[in-house]
Design an enzyme around this catalytic site. Sequence first.
Site: not given
Ligand code: FPP
Length: 246
Positions: A18, A66
């Site tokens: 995250d 998501n």
């Molecule tokens: C949460 O951070 C992360 C996700 C919803 C996606 C996680 C994905 C990756 C680490 C990369 C993708 C990897 C593959 C293999 C597809 P957030 O975007 O919710 O961050 P925030 O809470 O700071 O907005």
Amino acid sequence: MSEADPQNIPAHVAIVMDGNGRWAQQRGLSRQEGHRKGVEALRQIVRDAGAEGIGHLTVFSFSTQNWGRPKLEVNFLMSLLQRYIESDLAELHSEGVRVRILGRRTGLSDKICQLIDRAETLTADNTNMYLQIAFNYGAREEIADAASRLARRAAAGTLDAAAITPEILDAEMLTGGMPDPDLIIRTSGEYRLSNFLLWQSAYTEFYFTDTLWPDFDREALKSAIDFYAKRDRRFGMLSAQASEAD
Ligand code: FPP
């Protein structure tokens, strides 16, 4: 809590990756840049986890919830999985990593489904390390799907509904046959499980860190392992009993 035991490496580590969005925001970059950097962090952590002796690594990349994000971001996350498999599969295979994608196929493009099949088939016999990528995954959905399959078997008369045990349900999970996670790490200072591995985490240790996922490196992983090594896991028993049962 007890003293750290350097031998006490978690066999199965699961990570809620995250904080990509906040990492990008802090730098005036787009959320996409954050996710791109998140993939780089993932690529490195897979190598580091192997080097640290972790046999199973499960990462949460895309939850069933998501889909509610803007279409542009959803499409970008889809393309990241596609590109990750395309660019890293050969290396993962040569390192003896078995790759599995945990989650529903519904909603995924044919192209992604084909890539998932290719990754799983190519690496099916690898045993050096097991990498599970939870993608289009939700734990409640996983449990409901498992219950539904068992209910169908019961209705067909091939399963005695009164004899369903935790072991039978466990085998129906997407993680069937894998050890439960010993340690779940969540980055970015959030203290939630967010529909990740609810069934499998009954006795899991939890490690929360403020580090945002793109900054999570080998040192950060070592800190989590160190935290785990000091835990006294009792599985509902007393310490002495739990170590005898180990
Ligand atoms: C949460 O951070 C992360 C996700 C919803 C996606 C996680 C994905 C990756 C680490 C990369 C993708 C990897 C593959 C293999 C597809 P957030 O975007 O919710 O961050 P925030 O809470 O700071 O907005």
